[in-house]
Write a protein that holds these residues in place. Structure first.
Motif, PDB file in Angstrom:
ATOM      1  N   LEU A 299       0.860  -1.177   0.000  1.00  0.00           N
ATOM      2  CA  LEU A 299       0.000   0.000   0.000  1.00  0.00           C
ATOM      3  C   LEU A 299       0.906   1.242   0.000  1.00  0.00           C
ATOM      4  O   LEU A 299       1.114   1.873   1.049  1.00  0.00           O
ATOM      5  CB  LEU A 299      -0.900  -0.021   1.245  1.00  0.00           C
ATOM      6  CG  LEU A 299      -2.101   0.922   1.260  1.00  0.00           C
ATOM      7  CD1 LEU A 299      -3.104   0.536   0.175  1.00  0.00           C
ATOM      8  CD2 LEU A 299      -2.781   0.890   2.633  1.00  0.00           C
ATOM      9  N   PRO A 300       1.466   1.588  -1.165  1.00  0.00           N
ATOM     10  CA  PRO A 300       2.438   2.698  -1.207  1.00  0.00           C
ATOM     11  C   PRO A 300       1.852   4.031  -0.765  1.00  0.00           C
ATOM     12  O   PRO A 300       2.600   4.928  -0.351  1.00  0.00           O
ATOM     13  CB  PRO A 300       2.864   2.734  -2.684  1.00  0.00           C
ATOM     14  CG  PRO A 300       1.769   2.034  -3.431  1.00  0.00           C
ATOM     15  CD  PRO A 300       1.236   1.001  -2.495  1.00  0.00           C
ATOM     16  N   GLU A 301       0.531   4.180  -0.857  1.00  0.00           N
ATOM     17  CA  GLU A 301      -0.091   5.430  -0.421  1.00  0.00           C
ATOM     18  C   GLU A 301       0.158   5.686   1.063  1.00  0.00           C
ATOM     19  O   GLU A 301       0.281   6.837   1.486  1.00  0.00           O
ATOM     20  CB  GLU A 301      -1.597   5.394  -0.704  1.00  0.00           C
ATOM     21  CG  GLU A 301      -1.965   5.338  -2.172  1.00  0.00           C
ATOM     22  CD  GLU A 301      -1.958   3.926  -2.737  1.00  0.00           C
ATOM     23  OE1 GLU A 301      -2.304   3.751  -3.919  1.00  0.00           O
ATOM     24  OE2 GLU A 301      -1.601   2.991  -1.984  1.00  0.00           O
ATOM     25  N   LEU A 302       0.259   4.625   1.856  1.00  0.00           N
ATOM     26  CA  LEU A 302       0.546   4.786   3.280  1.00  0.00           C
ATOM     27  C   LEU A 302       1.969   5.304   3.480  1.00  0.00           C
ATOM     28  O   LEU A 302       2.219   6.131   4.367  1.00  0.00           O
ATOM     29  CB  LEU A 302       0.361   3.451   4.009  1.00  0.00           C
ATOM     30  CG  LEU A 302       0.659   3.442   5.503  1.00  0.00           C
ATOM     31  CD1 LEU A 302      -0.179   4.468   6.243  1.00  0.00           C
ATOM     32  CD2 LEU A 302       0.429   2.041   6.085  1.00  0.00           C
ATOM     33  N   ALA A 303       2.898   4.841   2.651  1.00  0.00           N
ATOM     34  CA  ALA A 303       4.270   5.351   2.730  1.00  0.00           C
ATOM     35  C   ALA A 303       4.316   6.835   2.365  1.00  0.00           C
ATOM     36  O   ALA A 303       5.088   7.610   2.952  1.00  0.00           O
ATOM     37  CB  ALA A 303       5.183   4.539   1.806  1.00  0.00           C
ATOM     38  N   ASP A 304       3.478   7.248   1.405  1.00  0.00           N
ATOM     39  CA  ASP A 304       3.413   8.671   1.057  1.00  0.00           C
ATOM     40  C   ASP A 304       2.944   9.498   2.254  1.00  0.00           C
ATOM     41  O   ASP A 304       3.464  10.591   2.512  1.00  0.00           O
ATOM     42  CB  ASP A 304       2.448   8.879  -0.116  1.00  0.00           C
ATOM     43  CG  ASP A 304       2.981   8.287  -1.415  1.00  0.00           C
ATOM     44  OD1 ASP A 304       4.190   8.005  -1.474  1.00  0.00           O
ATOM     45  OD2 ASP A 304       2.182   8.095  -2.349  1.00  0.00           O
ATOM     46  N   VAL A 305       1.947   8.976   2.973  1.00  0.00           N
ATOM     47  CA  VAL A 305       1.455   9.680   4.160  1.00  0.00           C
ATOM     48  C   VAL A 305       2.571   9.791   5.205  1.00  0.00           C
ATOM     49  O   VAL A 305       2.747  10.844   5.834  1.00  0.00           O
ATOM     50  CB  VAL A 305       0.239   8.947   4.748  1.00  0.00           C
ATOM     51  CG1 VAL A 305      -0.184   9.573   6.080  1.00  0.00           C
ATOM     52  CG2 VAL A 305      -0.929   8.973   3.768  1.00  0.00           C
ATOM     53  N   ALA A 306       3.336   8.718   5.390  1.00  0.00           N
ATOM     54  CA  ALA A 306       4.448   8.756   6.349  1.00  0.00           C
ATOM     55  C   ALA A 306       5.482   9.802   5.935  1.00  0.00           C
ATOM     56  O   ALA A 306       6.017  10.530   6.788  1.00  0.00           O
ATOM     57  CB  ALA A 306       5.091   7.376   6.435  1.00  0.00           C
ATOM     58  N   ASP A 307       5.753   9.909   4.631  1.00  0.00           N
ATOM     59  CA  ASP A 307       6.710  10.913   4.151  1.00  0.00           C
ATOM     60  C   ASP A 307       6.216  12.326   4.447  1.00  0.00           C
ATOM     61  O   ASP A 307       6.994  13.194   4.864  1.00  0.00           O
ATOM     62  CB  ASP A 307       6.934  10.742   2.643  1.00  0.00           C
ATOM     63  CG  ASP A 307       7.642   9.437   2.302  1.00  0.00           C
ATOM     64  OD1 ASP A 307       8.309   8.879   3.200  1.00  0.00           O
ATOM     65  OD2 ASP A 307       7.521   8.979   1.149  1.00  0.00           O
ATOM     66  N   VAL A 308       4.927  12.548   4.226  1.00  0.00           N
ATOM     67  CA  VAL A 308       4.376  13.874   4.486  1.00  0.00           C
ATOM     68  C   VAL A 308       4.436  14.193   5.981  1.00  0.00           C
ATOM     69  O   VAL A 308       4.834  15.294   6.381  1.00  0.00           O
ATOM     70  CB  VAL A 308       2.918  13.958   3.976  1.00  0.00           C
ATOM     71  CG1 VAL A 308       2.273  15.274   4.427  1.00  0.00           C
ATOM     72  CG2 VAL A 308       2.870  13.845   2.460  1.00  0.00           C
TER      73      VAL A 308
END
Length: 252
Positions: free
Chosen positions: A177-186
């Protein structure tokens, strides 16, 4: 790391599933383990489902085979034993097929849950919570499987005194679920003093648009796939009329 029998077993069926797993250790694929995590379902629970379906697959065909054999031949014969074995084996693997079949829908559901999660995090940030606090508070507001997975990852990071963002990225990799990694980056931008609320709102808008586009494409593909089933009745009706006309010509 996926769900396994080391997790607390809440029900007798799960305990029985754990026993079955130890004695019939059929290995699970990475896709199956990922689907289980997406549904917050333990391996023991899957094996409990396997047990139930195997019993049903054994008993029902055996009863039907006994009745059919008695009606046709006057005695039971070997048919019930054969159908029981085949039905039991097929029943054992039915939960695996159902799990894999539901994986696409499960991912869509997880992404929708993630969008809600980001909205909740944004609200927590607007209430002046720090990034780690906002993540944990938002994850504590629901028992949806993805929320449970995120909350567990954050609590593990707190106990191990590790960065919550790295733990979220590991969870994103495990769930694909790469979208979760994007949230972590933000969220990690909080460490640099950046304002996150606007960035989060922009990111969730992008994710929603992408998700909506993907759902529209899938719906269009499903509609196209249904076209053949819609034409079959018309073809059958036309074939009946054509057959009747041909019979009249031949017999006439």
């Amino acid at each position: 790391e996926g769900p396994d029998v080391a997790a607390p077993l809440a029900s007798p069926s799960e305990r029985w599933g754990a026993i079955l797993q130890r004695h019939v250790p059929v290995p699970l694929t990475a896709t199956q383990r990922r689907a289980l995590r997406m549904q917050d379902k333990s391996v023991a629970e899957l094996y409990a489902d396997k047990t139930v379906m195997a019993v049903i697959g054994t008993v029902v065909p055996a009863l039907l085979g006994s009745g059919l054999g008695f009606v046709l031949t006057g005695h039971v014969g070997a048919l019930p034993a054969v159908t029981a074995v085949v039905g039991g084996v097929l029943g054992f693997f039915v939960p695996d097929l159902l799990l894999l079949r539901s994986s696409a829908g499960t991912r869509s559901t997880a992404l929708e849950a993630l969008l809600v999660f980001v909205d909740l995090v944004t609200l927590e940030r607007l209430a002046n919570a720090s990034a780690p606090q906002a993540l944990l508070r938002a994850a504590s507001l629901s028992q949806v499987p993805l929320f449970v997975q995120i909350r567990t990852a954050l609590e593990r990071a707190t106990l191990e005194q590790q960065s919550p963002y790295a733990e979220l990225r590991r969870l994103a990799d495990a769930l694909e679920l790469p979208e979760l990694a994007d949230v972590a980056d933000v969220m990690q931008l909080d460490e640099t003093g950046a304002a996150l609320s606007g960035t989060l709102r922009a990111r969730v808008r992008e994710l929603r648009d992408a998700h909506l586009t993907a759902e529209q494409i899938r719906a269009s593909a499903d509609a196209e796939g249904m076209t053949i089933y819609m034409t079959l009745p018309a073809m059958a009706f036309g074939l009946i009329l054509l057959t009747a006309a041909l019979l009249q010509i031949v017999l006439g």
